[in-house]
Write a protein that holds these residues in place. Structure first.
Motif, mmCIF file in Angstrom:
data_model
loop_
_atom_site.group_PDB
_atom_site.id
_atom_site.type_symbol
_atom_site.label_atom_id
_atom_site.label_comp_id
_atom_site.label_asym_id
_atom_site.label_seq_id
_atom_site.Cartn_x
_atom_site.Cartn_y
_atom_site.Cartn_z
ATOM 1 N N GLY A 47 0.797 -1.219 0.000
ATOM 2 C CA GLY A 47 0.000 0.000 0.000
ATOM 3 C C GLY A 47 0.827 1.265 0.000
ATOM 4 O O GLY A 47 0.306 2.345 -0.318
ATOM 5 N N ARG A 48 2.108 1.183 0.342
ATOM 6 C CA ARG A 48 2.971 2.367 0.336
ATOM 7 C C ARG A 48 4.301 2.088 -0.387
ATOM 8 O O ARG A 48 5.312 2.716 -0.098
ATOM 9 N N ALA A 49 4.264 1.168 -1.341
ATOM 10 C CA ALA A 49 5.487 0.771 -2.047
ATOM 11 C C ALA A 49 5.779 1.608 -3.283
ATOM 12 O O ALA A 49 6.809 1.412 -3.930
ATOM 13 N N GLY A 50 4.884 2.539 -3.629
ATOM 14 C CA GLY A 50 5.110 3.367 -4.807
ATOM 15 C C GLY A 50 6.106 4.476 -4.546
ATOM 16 O O GLY A 50 6.618 4.641 -3.428
ATOM 17 N N ALA A 51 6.389 5.254 -5.560
ATOM 18 C CA ALA A 51 7.349 6.356 -5.433
ATOM 19 C C ALA A 51 6.896 7.310 -4.336
ATOM 20 O O ALA A 51 5.737 7.726 -4.284
ATOM 21 N N GLY A 105 6.401 6.685 -1.258
ATOM 22 C CA GLY A 105 5.481 6.080 -0.305
ATOM 23 C C GLY A 105 4.036 6.100 -0.746
ATOM 24 O O GLY A 105 3.120 5.906 0.069
ATOM 25 N N THR A 106 3.803 6.302 -2.039
ATOM 26 C CA THR A 106 2.435 6.323 -2.558
ATOM 27 C C THR A 106 1.929 4.898 -2.793
ATOM 28 O O THR A 106 2.682 3.935 -2.743
ATOM 29 N N ARG A 107 0.668 4.787 -3.092
ATOM 30 C CA ARG A 107 0.054 3.480 -3.329
ATOM 31 C C ARG A 107 0.155 3.122 -4.806
ATOM 32 O O ARG A 107 -0.448 3.802 -5.647
ATOM 33 N N PRO A 108 0.874 2.091 -5.164
ATOM 34 C CA PRO A 108 1.023 1.735 -6.577
ATOM 35 C C PRO A 108 -0.157 0.922 -7.090
ATOM 36 O O PRO A 108 -0.992 0.439 -6.323
ATOM 37 N N LEU A 109 -0.189 0.751 -8.391
ATOM 38 C CA LEU A 109 -1.239 -0.051 -9.015
ATOM 39 C C LEU A 109 -1.244 -1.469 -8.445
ATOM 40 O O LEU A 109 -2.318 -2.073 -8.280
ATOM 41 N N LEU A 110 -0.079 -2.009 -8.135
ATOM 42 C CA LEU A 110 0.022 -3.341 -7.536
ATOM 43 C C LEU A 110 -0.898 -3.487 -6.334
ATOM 44 O O LEU A 110 -1.612 -4.488 -6.188
ATOM 45 N N SER A 111 -0.903 -2.497 -5.461
ATOM 46 C CA SER A 111 -1.712 -2.564 -4.249
ATOM 47 C C SER A 111 -3.204 -2.524 -4.566
ATOM 48 O O SER A 111 -3.995 -3.305 -4.023
#
Length: 401
Positions: A218-222, A224-230
């Protein structure tokens, strides 16, 4: 001038080891397909944005935990000492042999089981590439590994080994009491009997492990954002195609734009690779007096299937999104122009040959008759941006929660 002893050493790998290493590097270079034409920057840019921390080498999601538990076990015994690489190998051997025996007892084949290095372990040898190395990027990107020793981000595996003697901190006073730094904060505990040499061990996630990954993703995007994966995981999207309406419904507006560019770039890559394969096949026929037409026969159908998407690609927007270099931009534009004009294969041959030669030099298939002798390749397909691997990851997490 003072002389010094040489500091460079040599080691030899068997032919099988070199082949295994080459397969790993080749598949890791892009989307599991040999990247002879240099589309990897596009693949990595979109795959890392949509699915950070993933890799085409990630055959079994639970290996991320195996790697973390292995290092956690080493920390308990050896923090503050020189990094014990042999002990890490033995931990990996221990749990890998348990995985192998578990699969064998189930009467399922080891080939295709996802067990990393099983052929080497069966031969009582060490794998060319350890599982923890394959999965360490995931540990860093997902936040399973924490920042330590003043680093601004979680350490690479190489950095962690160098820092190992500093992971045991002695406090001033208090009779020299020591504290071991915690690298894996909040990690679910290893399963009971983790350190045993025998006993069943499998790849099914426990509920606590699946929930842990969902939180981290949920916070693995650039930033600490939420990526599409989540979002795909939360919505249970596991469609066969990355371009499905279900995926697009889970995407943000900026991801919609990126998905459109990614799909169209994937189509261009498919056509270029198909033409490249047809050219190699033609030259190989000349070299060896063969009459093979598999790739030549497939090329028209692949162009027809993917040309609309390829012709719709906004190349300047793709460049802005992925930061690809001038050479790749010009090559993509040449392929699109060739498709638009509907010219024969010979019209693009010089461009594709020059592109492969610039990237591979004398190892380019189109200029190296010896390399063409053993050439074998499946029919070209679009870039998949790791979706088949990610889809399996999502299924594993959903099954456990």
């Amino acid at each position: 001038m003072r002389s010094s002893e040489p500091t460079i050493g040599w080691f030899m790998l068997s032919e099988a080891d070199r082949a295994a290493a080459n397969r790993l590097l080749a598949s890791a270079s892009s989307d599991g397909t040999r990247d002879e034409l240099g589309f990897a920057p596009i693949h990595f840019a979109f795959a890392d944005r949509f699915f950070p921390g993933t890799s085409v080498q990630h055959a079994q999601l639970r290996y991320a935990f195996f790697a973390a538990w292995s290092y956690q076990e080493l920390l308990e015994r050896t923090a503050g000492e020189r990094f014990p690489v042999d002990e890490l190998f033995e931990i990996e051997r221990r749990y890998s042999c348990r995985l192998i025996r578990t699969v064998e007892r189930s009467d399922r084949p080891l080939e295709g089981s996802g067990i990393s290095g099983w052929t080497k372990y069966q031969a009582e040898q060490r794998p060319v590439v350890r599982a923890s190395t394959i999965y360490w990027t995931a540990l860093r990107s997902w936040g399973m590994a924490s920042r330590v020793a003043g680093l601004g981000e979680p350490p690479t595996e190489t950095q962690l080994r160098a820092l190992w003697p500093r992971l045991e901190v002695r406090e001033d006073g208090d009779e020299g009491k020591s504290t071991t730094l915690d690298i894996f904060k909040g990690l679910p505990p290893a399963p009971p009997g983790w350190r045993n040499k025998t006993g069943a061990l499998g790849f099914a996630l426990r509920a606590s492990e699946a929930e842990y990954l969902r939180r981290l993703w949920g916070r693995a995007g650039a930033g600490g954002t939420r990526p599409l994966l989540s979002r795909l995981t939360e919505q249970g999207v596991t469609t066969e195609s990355l371009w499905s309406s279900s995926v697009r419904r889970a995407a943000t507006s900026s991801e919609h734009h990126a998905l459109t560019l990614a799909e169209r770039a994937a189509a261009v890559a498919c056509i270029a690779r198909a033409a490249h394969s047809a050219l190699i096949e033609r030259k190989r026929n000349e070299d060896r007096k063969l009459e093979e037409h598999r790739h030549s026969d497939a090329l028209p159908g692949l162009i027809e299937e993917h040309q609309d998407k390829a012709l719709d690609l906004d190349v300047p927007a793709l460049r802005k999104e992925t930061n690809i270099d001038d050479a790749l931009v010009k090559f993509i534009e040449a392929v699109i122009a060739w498709v638009r004009e509907g010219k024969p294969l010979e019209a693009i041959a010089a461009t594709i040959t020059a592109r492969e030669r610039d990237l591979k030099d004398v190892r380019a298939y189109l200029v190296n008759e010896q390399r063409r002798r053993d050439w074998s390749k499946g029919i070209a397909s679009p870039l998949d941006y790791r979706w088949p691997v990610v889809r399996e990851m999502i299924l594993r997490v959903r099954e456990a929660t």
